[in-house]
Design an enzyme around this catalytic site. Structure first.
Site, PDB file in Angstrom:
ATOM      1  N   ASP A 182       1.936  -2.074   0.980  1.00 55.85           N
ATOM      2  CA  ASP A 182       1.678  -0.735   1.505  1.00 55.85           C
ATOM      3  C   ASP A 182       2.537   0.305   0.792  1.00 55.85           C
ATOM      4  O   ASP A 182       3.616  -0.006   0.288  1.00 55.85           O
ATOM      5  CB  ASP A 182       1.971  -0.690   3.018  1.00 55.85           C
ATOM      6  N   GLU A 183       2.041   1.506   0.789  1.00 59.89           N
ATOM      7  CA  GLU A 183       2.814   2.687   0.380  1.00 59.89           C
ATOM      8  C   GLU A 183       3.571   2.486  -0.945  1.00 59.89           C
ATOM      9  O   GLU A 183       4.759   2.737  -1.027  1.00 59.89           O
ATOM     10  CB  GLU A 183       3.806   3.062   1.503  1.00 59.89           C
TER      11      GLU A 183
END
Ligand code: ACM
Length: 471
Positions: free
Chosen positions: A281-282
């Site tokens: 993620d991210e």
């Protein structure tokens, strides 16, 4: 009988047939059923006999049920019988039996039951704040009561690396040395971790370890300068990370892949479950082309270890993930073309929509702990959606299950973990286990209020949500 959480498939209360425990009551079981009988006996302070003759009789019988986790429970004045096809089914039935028990009486009647979804999970973030093995075991005990069967451990992030990796020892000793706010921190030795995994397994809970890469990696980057693109180790991050996604492994360097191979090999060896979670993620600090090349090399490492990959839904931004790869959706939209196309190519998905099940969201405005970027999430918000119809292009059959993540940036102690998790995890459990036909807020709210004294008895610091008429 009418207060069970999660609501069973079928319940027939027969109050005149209640069973009274005496000092002579024994629970019987054979073979793989014995450990489940021992678990029940410890809770009720009674003893176990091997065989079939106990007043409380646990039986493994595949013909009694239509689902591997299903069970049938009959409580009569003279005898209590619990039948299931597997120890997991017996264990689920035991949780129901324990909820029927009060003051040495087990409420009479019949229950037939089985789960709606296979994966019914909670995630604990021990990177931002570390929790001891004893605390995590306490959490496991409370998950088991609601037939939750997966504990996802967010073991690594910018603020801490929490698992001993013997081939890269500084990950734990340096990367595990602090946490949000500085000081403190900690890590699990491999023996600690094995002990935790076994404790969960004895409660039919599978641990899914997450090694979040290639972003969210400051703790690893602080431990080994060579993992940094510029070869310079930063300090372990001790902020809250209100701006996330600022770190990245050096995806262009060969040492990074040696690191990934070693870490995944050691974590896989500690993991009896099918899945390793790779985060993903991210990754705002990783150039997208490098990110794709990174995943193209790392996903096959997991397959070579005989495991399947879970990742946050950003994992779908990878070249050609194996069909066994499970994206965990943490967005808020009910439509996402990447999720729909993953399902179309045969992938199954895990649902964790933030405005429904992020346990780090405040229940209501003004709470000292928690965030509100996905809104306030009170018990009715957690309860008020249907995982089987939530996302366009994601039919119920493609939903492996649901999971509620508890990020720990703002939490001050383990007591805060309990306040954020309970009672909301009871609603998650009902969405994950109970048939849609049983979905009923008024019924759930009444059963939840009735459950409060059980948490009181266990010393659980649950949040007394204003939506529930607690006793
Ligand atoms: C996430 O909340 N970054 C998965």
């Amino acid at each position: 009988m009418d207060a069970i959480i999660p609501a069973p498939v079928y319940v027939k209360p027969v109050p005149a047939e209640s069973f009274t425990l005496t000092s002579a009551t024994v629970v019987s079981a054979t073979g793989a059923g014995v450990p489940v009988a021992e678990h029940l006996a410890a809770q009720l302070d009674i003893s176990v006999v091997e065989g079939t003759g106990g007043a409380i009789a646990l039986t493994l019988d595949e013909a009694a049920v239509t689902h591997p986790e299903g069970y049938r429970l009959c409580v009569g004045k003279e005898r209590v019988t619990l039948a299931a096809g597997t120890p997991a089914g017996l264990f689920a039935g035991v949780q129901t039996l324990l909820q029927l028990h009060s003051d040495r009486v087990i409420a009479g009647g019949e229950v037939r039951d089985e789960p709606r979804f296979a994966h019914r999970g909670a995630m604990l973030d021990m990177s931002r704040h570390f929790y001891t093995v004893a605390e995590v075991k306490r959490f496991v005990d409370q998950l088991a009561r609601f037939k939750l069967n997966v504990l996802h451990l967010h073991l690594t992030d910018d603020q801490g690396w929490r698992i001993e990796i013997r081939s890269w020892p500084r990950l734990a000793t340096v990367g595990g040395g602090t946490q949000v706010g500085g000081g403190g921190g900690g890590y699990y030795t491999q023996d600690d971790y094995r002990d935790l995994v076994a404790y969960a397994a004895a409660r039919h809970i599978t641990v899914v370890p997450e090694i979040d890469v290639p972003g969210h990696t400051t703790a690893a980057l602080a431990s080994y300068p060579e993992l940094n693109a510029d070869g310079v180790a930063p300090a372990v991050f001790t902020g809250r990370g209100d701006a996330t996604g600022f770190s990245s492994l050096a995806t262009g360097k060969e040492v990074t892949y040696r690191f990934m191979g070693d870490v995944l090999r050691e974590v896989a060896a500690l993991t009896p479950g099918e899945y390793l979670h790779l985060g993903t993620d991210e990754t705002h600090a990783t150039p997208e082309d490098e990110r794709l090349r990174f995943l193209d090399r790392v996903l096959p490492m997991v397959a070579d270890l005989g495991k399947s990959v879970m990742g946050w839904h950003e994992i779908l931004r990878s070249p050609d993930p194996p069909v066994s790869t499970v994206p965990q959706y943490w967005g808020r939209a009910s439509s996402d073309p990447a999720m729909a196309s993953a399902v179309a190519r045969g992938q199954r998905v895990l649902l964790s929509p933030a405005h429904r099940v992020y346990l780090d969201m405040k229940y209501e405005p003004g709470m000292e702990i928690g965030y509100d970027w996905a809104g306030c999430v009170d018990v009715a918000d957690v309860y008020g959606w249907d995982p089987g119809t939530y996302m366009e292009g994601v039919p119920e059959a493609a939903v492996l299950g649901i999971e509620a993540p508890l990020w720990s940036e703002t939490l001050r102690s383990y007591a805060d973990v309990e306040a954020m998790a309970f009672p909301r995890l009871a609603a998650v459990a009902e969405l994950g286990w109970s048939p849609r036909s049983a979905h009923d807020w008024d019924s759930f709210a009444r059963r939840l209020a009735a459950y409060g004294p059980r948490w009181d008895a266990d010393g659980v610091n649950y949040h007394r949500s204003a939506q529930i008429r607690w006793r």
